[in-house]
Scaffold this motif. Structure first.
Motif, mmCIF file in Angstrom:
data_model
loop_
_atom_site.group_PDB
_atom_site.id
_atom_site.type_symbol
_atom_site.label_atom_id
_atom_site.label_comp_id
_atom_site.label_asym_id
_atom_site.label_seq_id
_atom_site.Cartn_x
_atom_site.Cartn_y
_atom_site.Cartn_z
ATOM 1 N N ALA A 151 39.246 25.403 33.228
ATOM 2 C CA ALA A 151 38.785 26.650 32.613
ATOM 3 C C ALA A 151 39.248 27.882 33.377
ATOM 4 O O ALA A 151 39.277 28.982 32.834
ATOM 5 C CB ALA A 151 37.263 26.650 32.500
ATOM 6 N N ALA A 152 39.582 27.703 34.646
ATOM 7 C CA ALA A 152 39.994 28.849 35.467
ATOM 8 C C ALA A 152 41.496 29.102 35.400
ATOM 9 O O ALA A 152 41.997 30.015 36.053
ATOM 10 C CB ALA A 152 39.571 28.627 36.913
ATOM 11 N N SER A 153 42.219 28.300 34.606
ATOM 12 C CA SER A 153 43.673 28.370 34.642
ATOM 13 C C SER A 153 44.289 29.189 33.522
ATOM 14 O O SER A 153 45.505 29.244 33.402
ATOM 15 C CB SER A 153 44.253 26.946 34.587
ATOM 16 N N VAL A 154 43.465 29.823 32.693
ATOM 17 C CA VAL A 154 43.996 30.604 31.573
ATOM 18 C C VAL A 154 44.160 32.049 32.002
ATOM 19 O O VAL A 154 43.183 32.725 32.318
ATOM 20 C CB VAL A 154 43.070 30.523 30.352
ATOM 21 N N PRO A 155 45.386 32.561 32.009
ATOM 22 C CA PRO A 155 45.580 33.946 32.449
ATOM 23 C C PRO A 155 44.930 34.933 31.492
ATOM 24 O O PRO A 155 45.010 34.787 30.278
ATOM 25 C CB PRO A 155 47.111 34.100 32.455
ATOM 26 N N GLY A 156 44.271 35.929 32.066
ATOM 27 C CA GLY A 156 43.690 36.991 31.261
ATOM 28 C C GLY A 156 42.337 36.684 30.678
ATOM 29 O O GLY A 156 41.764 37.506 29.956
ATOM 30 N N LYS A 157 41.792 35.479 30.946
ATOM 31 C CA LYS A 157 40.475 35.123 30.420
ATOM 32 C C LYS A 157 39.621 34.564 31.540
ATOM 33 O O LYS A 157 40.118 33.869 32.427
ATOM 34 C CB LYS A 157 40.595 34.079 29.307
ATOM 35 N N ASN A 158 38.310 34.863 31.485
ATOM 36 C CA ASN A 158 37.433 34.279 32.493
ATOM 37 C C ASN A 158 36.991 32.892 32.040
ATOM 38 O O ASN A 158 37.052 32.557 30.849
ATOM 39 C CB ASN A 158 36.230 35.195 32.774
ATOM 40 N N PRO A 159 36.552 32.048 32.970
ATOM 41 C CA PRO A 159 36.201 30.670 32.621
ATOM 42 C C PRO A 159 35.139 30.551 31.544
ATOM 43 O O PRO A 159 35.166 29.610 30.749
ATOM 44 C CB PRO A 159 35.722 30.092 33.962
ATOM 45 N N VAL A 160 34.169 31.474 31.503
ATOM 46 C CA VAL A 160 33.128 31.411 30.487
ATOM 47 C C VAL A 160 33.735 31.540 29.100
ATOM 48 O O VAL A 160 33.387 30.800 28.172
ATOM 49 C CB VAL A 160 32.064 32.503 30.724
ATOM 50 N N GLU A 161 34.664 32.467 28.934
ATOM 51 C CA GLU A 161 35.330 32.638 27.642
ATOM 52 C C GLU A 161 36.105 31.381 27.256
ATOM 53 O O GLU A 161 36.076 30.945 26.098
ATOM 54 C CB GLU A 161 36.290 33.827 27.703
ATOM 55 N N VAL A 162 36.772 30.788 28.222
ATOM 56 C CA VAL A 162 37.581 29.602 27.958
ATOM 57 C C VAL A 162 36.690 28.428 27.550
ATOM 58 O O VAL A 162 36.964 27.727 26.562
ATOM 59 C CB VAL A 162 38.421 29.222 29.189
ATOM 60 N N VAL A 163 35.610 28.204 28.305
ATOM 61 C CA VAL A 163 34.711 27.082 28.008
ATOM 62 C C VAL A 163 34.094 27.247 26.622
ATOM 63 O O VAL A 163 34.047 26.296 25.827
ATOM 64 C CB VAL A 163 33.618 26.969 29.086
ATOM 65 N N HIS A 164 33.630 28.452 26.324
ATOM 66 C CA HIS A 164 32.981 28.681 25.043
ATOM 67 C C HIS A 164 33.971 28.495 23.900
ATOM 68 O O HIS A 164 33.672 27.841 22.890
ATOM 69 C CB HIS A 164 32.386 30.089 25.005
ATOM 70 N N ALA A 165 35.167 29.057 24.032
ATOM 71 C CA ALA A 165 36.169 28.928 22.977
ATOM 72 C C ALA A 165 36.596 27.475 22.794
ATOM 73 O O ALA A 165 36.751 26.994 21.661
ATOM 74 C CB ALA A 165 37.376 29.798 23.299
#
Length: 359
Positions: free
Chosen positions: A289-303
């Motif tokens: 979840a921490a590996s997406v540039p420009g997004k925080n992990p919370v956004e990644v997990v939720h999406a």
């Protein structure tokens, strides 16, 4: 300050508090085990969005710790008036669980393929003859639901639950999954052992359009593998072969979490059938979840959770199998449920089906 302004300020404060609680709940999904528990719960409450299922889980557990409910996990949840329609009422002193309900609006267009052509209809407006209509989500609002243990009144019938022995697969699930794989244009190959597919349990080859599953496993493991590969088929086709490139690019280029998503889809499909999910393996959420540039992990997990949930629901809707309940009490009107309490939305029809985005 007018009453209307005060009411709006109160709603905004409640909405902000719910969004903060949701962020905290998603942030807490640090390990693969946390993620698995969250998705298992979401599968059992799949009538709700992932975000709302997390809000319900967190608030119900808090109520359990306070001694207000007898079990740490809810059974059925519904709104105040929905419980009344089932002959039950909220017990005195019981507080509802705040969730995010969609606010929808009606839109109309003569040229629906042009995204800029849609106009919003006012409350009492009607479409002009020949226009297509569509319902869209335009915002969210706070609303409340209660678990059945917080209510009293008429008995709610229990839905039948799948009963599976160790290693047994749910009746009809293999055929239902296999049909969806072949409908997507893939050939299903059954191989004798992992050696035939490079040591894996299953393999999806987008170039040859083949899905392979090893058969030297018990029935439950074979079905789990088939659901995993179907997750790949639906989510991870390369851009040149995919109907839509967004999901494939997001999974393979940004965070390399295609295996996480496919395993999570299989987990939700299995959990909806009462399968034991302890053998599902998901890497640490904090890693991918921490590996997406420009997004925080919370956004990644939720999406990611919403993508997994949508794909699992798509699969589950097409299999003729006995499944566990979806968290809504039996007997509720589904359309009223979607509009009042943020459950899975109901599409409305005019001249063409329109999509309703739910929470």
């Amino acid at each position: 300050m007018t009453t209307q302004v005060r009411g709006r300020a109160a709603r905004e404060a409640k909405l902000e508090a719910l969004q903060e609680q949701l962020s905290e709940s998603v942030t807490a999904l640090v390990t693969g085990e946390d993620w698995k528990r969250a998705l298992t719960f979401a599968a059992q409450f799949r009538g709700r969005s992932f975000g709302n299922s997390m809000l319900i889980a967190a608030q119900h557990f808090a109520a359990y710790k306070e001694g207000r409910v007898p079990e740490p996990t809810p059974t059925y949840v519904a709104g105040f008036h929905q419980w009344l329609s089932l002959g039950r009422s909220v017990a005195r002193g019981q507080h509802g669980y705040g969730i995010l309900a969609p606010v929808t609006g009606q839109f109309a267009s003569f040229t629906p393929d042009d995204p800029n052509s849609w106009r919003r209809l006012a409350r009492n407006d009607k479409p002009i003859s020949g226009e297509y209509t569509r319902t869209r989500m335009i915002g969210v609002k706070p609303t409340y639901v209660w678990d059945i243990s917080q209510t009293t009144g008429d008995r709610v019938p229990e839905l039948p639950r799948p009963s599976l022995l160790q290693g047994q697969a749910p009746a009809g699930l293999w055929d239902g999954l296999a049909d969806q794989i072949t409908a997507a244009g893939f050939e299903l190959r059954l191989v004798s052992s992992a050696a035939a597919i490079g040591g894996a349990n299953g393999l999806t080859d987008f170039l040859s359009r083949e899905v392979s599953v090893r058969m030297d496993m018990d029935d439950a493991a074979q079905v789990k593998t088939l659901a995993h590969e179907l997750g790949h088929v639906l989510l991870h086709a390369p851009p040149e072969t995919a109907l839509t490139t967004e999901s494939a690019a997001d999974a393979t280029l940004h965070r390399g979490n295609a295996e996480v998503e496919a395993e999570s889809v299989a987990l939700m499909v299995g959990a909806a059938h009462g399968l034991d999910t302890s053998s599902y393996t998901v890497p640490y959420v904090s890693t991918w979840a921490a590996s997406v540039p420009g997004k925080n992990p919370v956004e990644v997990v939720h999406a990611t959770a919403e993508r997994v949930r949508a794909t699992a629901l798509r699969i589950l809707d097409k299999v003729d199998t006995q499944q566990v309940g979806d968290g809504n009490p039996p007997g509720l009107d589904r359309e009223a449920l979607s509009h009042r309490t943020g459950a899975a939305p109901v599409t409305t029809n005019a001249r063409r089906d329109g999509a309703v985005l739910g929470l």
